[in-house]
Design a protein around this motif. Structure first.
Motif, PDB file in Angstrom:
ATOM      1  N   PHE A 167       6.509 -18.385   7.360  1.00  0.00           N
ATOM      2  CA  PHE A 167       5.347 -18.028   6.559  1.00  0.00           C
ATOM      3  C   PHE A 167       4.423 -17.109   7.360  1.00  0.00           C
ATOM      4  O   PHE A 167       3.912 -16.114   6.841  1.00  0.00           O
ATOM      5  CB  PHE A 167       4.628 -19.298   6.095  1.00  0.00           C
ATOM      6  N   ALA A 168       4.225 -17.420   8.630  1.00  0.00           N
ATOM      7  CA  ALA A 168       3.389 -16.579   9.493  1.00  0.00           C
ATOM      8  C   ALA A 168       3.923 -15.151   9.533  1.00  0.00           C
ATOM      9  O   ALA A 168       3.152 -14.190   9.502  1.00  0.00           O
ATOM     10  CB  ALA A 168       3.317 -17.172  10.899  1.00  0.00           C
ATOM     11  N   GLN A 169       5.245 -15.021   9.582  1.00  0.00           N
ATOM     12  CA  GLN A 169       5.841 -13.677   9.599  1.00  0.00           C
ATOM     13  C   GLN A 169       5.451 -12.895   8.340  1.00  0.00           C
ATOM     14  O   GLN A 169       5.101 -11.719   8.419  1.00  0.00           O
ATOM     15  CB  GLN A 169       7.361 -13.772   9.703  1.00  0.00           C
ATOM     16  N   ARG A 170       5.492 -13.542   7.187  1.00  0.00           N
ATOM     17  CA  ARG A 170       5.105 -12.878   5.936  1.00  0.00           C
ATOM     18  C   ARG A 170       3.641 -12.415   6.006  1.00  0.00           C
ATOM     19  O   ARG A 170       3.301 -11.306   5.571  1.00  0.00           O
ATOM     20  CB  ARG A 170       5.292 -13.821   4.751  1.00  0.00           C
ATOM     21  N   LEU A 171       2.788 -13.281   6.548  1.00  0.00           N
ATOM     22  CA  LEU A 171       1.367 -12.934   6.640  1.00  0.00           C
ATOM     23  C   LEU A 171       1.113 -11.810   7.633  1.00  0.00           C
ATOM     24  O   LEU A 171       0.271 -10.936   7.392  1.00  0.00           O
ATOM     25  CB  LEU A 171       0.560 -14.175   7.009  1.00  0.00           C
ATOM     26  N   VAL A 172       1.838 -11.814   8.737  1.00  0.00           N
ATOM     27  CA  VAL A 172       1.717 -10.729   9.717  1.00  0.00           C
ATOM     28  C   VAL A 172       2.092  -9.404   9.055  1.00  0.00           C
ATOM     29  O   VAL A 172       1.394  -8.396   9.225  1.00  0.00           O
ATOM     30  CB  VAL A 172       2.588 -11.005  10.970  1.00  0.00           C
ATOM     31  N   GLU A 173       3.151  -9.415   8.284  1.00  0.00           N
ATOM     32  CA  GLU A 173       3.571  -8.191   7.583  1.00  0.00           C
ATOM     33  C   GLU A 173       2.513  -7.736   6.578  1.00  0.00           C
ATOM     34  O   GLU A 173       2.345  -6.542   6.345  1.00  0.00           O
ATOM     35  CB  GLU A 173       4.912  -8.418   6.890  1.00  0.00           C
ATOM     36  N   LYS A 174       1.789  -8.686   6.002  1.00  0.00           N
ATOM     37  CA  LYS A 174       0.709  -8.379   5.058  1.00  0.00           C
ATOM     38  C   LYS A 174      -0.578  -7.990   5.790  1.00  0.00           C
ATOM     39  O   LYS A 174      -1.550  -7.582   5.172  1.00  0.00           O
ATOM     40  CB  LYS A 174       0.466  -9.600   4.160  1.00  0.00           C
ATOM     41  N   LYS A 175      -0.591  -8.157   7.116  1.00  0.00           N
ATOM     42  CA  LYS A 175      -1.734  -7.845   7.976  1.00  0.00           C
ATOM     43  C   LYS A 175      -2.905  -8.816   7.796  1.00  0.00           C
ATOM     44  O   LYS A 175      -4.069  -8.448   7.949  1.00  0.00           O
ATOM     45  CB  LYS A 175      -2.186  -6.395   7.794  1.00  0.00           C
ATOM     46  N   VAL A 176      -2.568 -10.076   7.492  1.00  0.00           N
ATOM     47  CA  VAL A 176      -3.565 -11.142   7.418  1.00  0.00           C
ATOM     48  C   VAL A 176      -3.575 -11.840   8.777  1.00  0.00           C
ATOM     49  O   VAL A 176      -2.522 -12.055   9.380  1.00  0.00           O
ATOM     50  CB  VAL A 176      -3.206 -12.148   6.296  1.00  0.00           C
ATOM     51  N   THR A 177      -4.749 -12.199   9.274  1.00  0.00           N
ATOM     52  CA  THR A 177      -4.844 -12.940  10.532  1.00  0.00           C
ATOM     53  C   THR A 177      -4.260 -14.329  10.317  1.00  0.00           C
ATOM     54  O   THR A 177      -4.663 -15.046   9.407  1.00  0.00           O
ATOM     55  CB  THR A 177      -6.307 -13.060  10.998  1.00  0.00           C
ATOM     56  N   VAL A 178      -3.314 -14.693  11.172  1.00  0.00           N
ATOM     57  CA  VAL A 178      -2.658 -16.000  11.046  1.00  0.00           C
ATOM     58  C   VAL A 178      -2.529 -16.631  12.421  1.00  0.00           C
ATOM     59  O   VAL A 178      -2.193 -15.962  13.386  1.00  0.00           O
ATOM     60  CB  VAL A 178      -1.294 -15.883  10.322  1.00  0.00           C
ATOM     61  N   MET A 179      -2.837 -17.926  12.475  1.00  0.00           N
ATOM     62  CA  MET A 179      -2.756 -18.648  13.733  1.00  0.00           C
ATOM     63  C   MET A 179      -2.195 -20.038  13.484  1.00  0.00           C
ATOM     64  O   MET A 179      -2.263 -20.545  12.368  1.00  0.00           O
ATOM     65  CB  MET A 179      -4.124 -18.724  14.409  1.00  0.00           C
ATOM     66  N   ASN A 180      -1.626 -20.615  14.535  1.00  0.00           N
ATOM     67  CA  ASN A 180      -1.142 -21.977  14.386  1.00  0.00           C
ATOM     68  C   ASN A 180      -2.180 -22.962  14.899  1.00  0.00           C
ATOM     69  O   ASN A 180      -3.247 -22.574  15.376  1.00  0.00           O
ATOM     70  CB  ASN A 180       0.241 -22.162  15.043  1.00  0.00           C
TER      71      ASN A 180
END
Length: 162
Positions: A83-96
């Motif tokens: 899911f994080a990969q999808r968000l990175v591609e969308k350029k949304v900040t994502v953290m665990n």
């Protein structure tokens, strides 16, 4: 002052310590949190900045809701590397929940580590995930989140697109 960006929590797997910190921080800093889960999640009743969004009990339903509704300046907290990969591609900040900010430079390494661990598990080695979540882990999350939050606040004040 309420901020325009939203913090999204993948609520099905987020540790209670992380949620508790974020809930308290949102109340003190006046920012909106959307907790997305496929079941009811315990929320504080005295915080007007928290929304619970319950989605269907289907695979990836929470992820898909967050992906479809998050925007460029939002922050997403999730343990799910795919899911994080999808968000990175969308350029949304994502953290665990351990304070790792996923980005285009590190997401492939994390995916390879995930695949390697799954392969070891499949042949009977390893398999034991490190699910321990203590003071060291929450302190790192808090430090990274606060820094990221301040970056988002400054970007909003100066109308910068991340």
């Amino acid at each position: 002052m309420a901020y325009k960006f939203i913090v999204w929590i993948d609520g099905d797997s987020c540790p209670k310590k992380v949620k508790d910190f974020l809930f308290n921080y949102s109340k003190s800093k006046s920012f909106l949190i959307n907790v997305v889960a496929n079941r009811k999640v315990e929320l504080p009743t005295d915080n007007p900045f928290i929304n619970l969004i319950i989605v269907e009990n289907l695979k990836d339903a929470a992820d898909n809701h967050i992906f479809d509704n998050s925007s460029l300046n939002d922050i997403v907290v999730t343990r799910d590397i795919l899911f994080a990969q999808r968000l990175v591609e969308k350029k949304v900040t994502v953290m665990n929940d351990r304070g790792l900010i996923f980005n285009k430079d590190n997401i492939q390494d994390r995916l390879r580590e995930r695949e390697f661990s799954m392969n070891l598990s499949a042949i009977g080695f390893g398999g034991g995930k490190n699910n321990y979540y203590g003071e060291k882990e929450i302190k790192k999350f808090i430090a990274v989140f606060e820094r990221e939050f301040q970056t988002h606040v400054m970007n909003e004040i100066y109308n910068i697109k991340l």
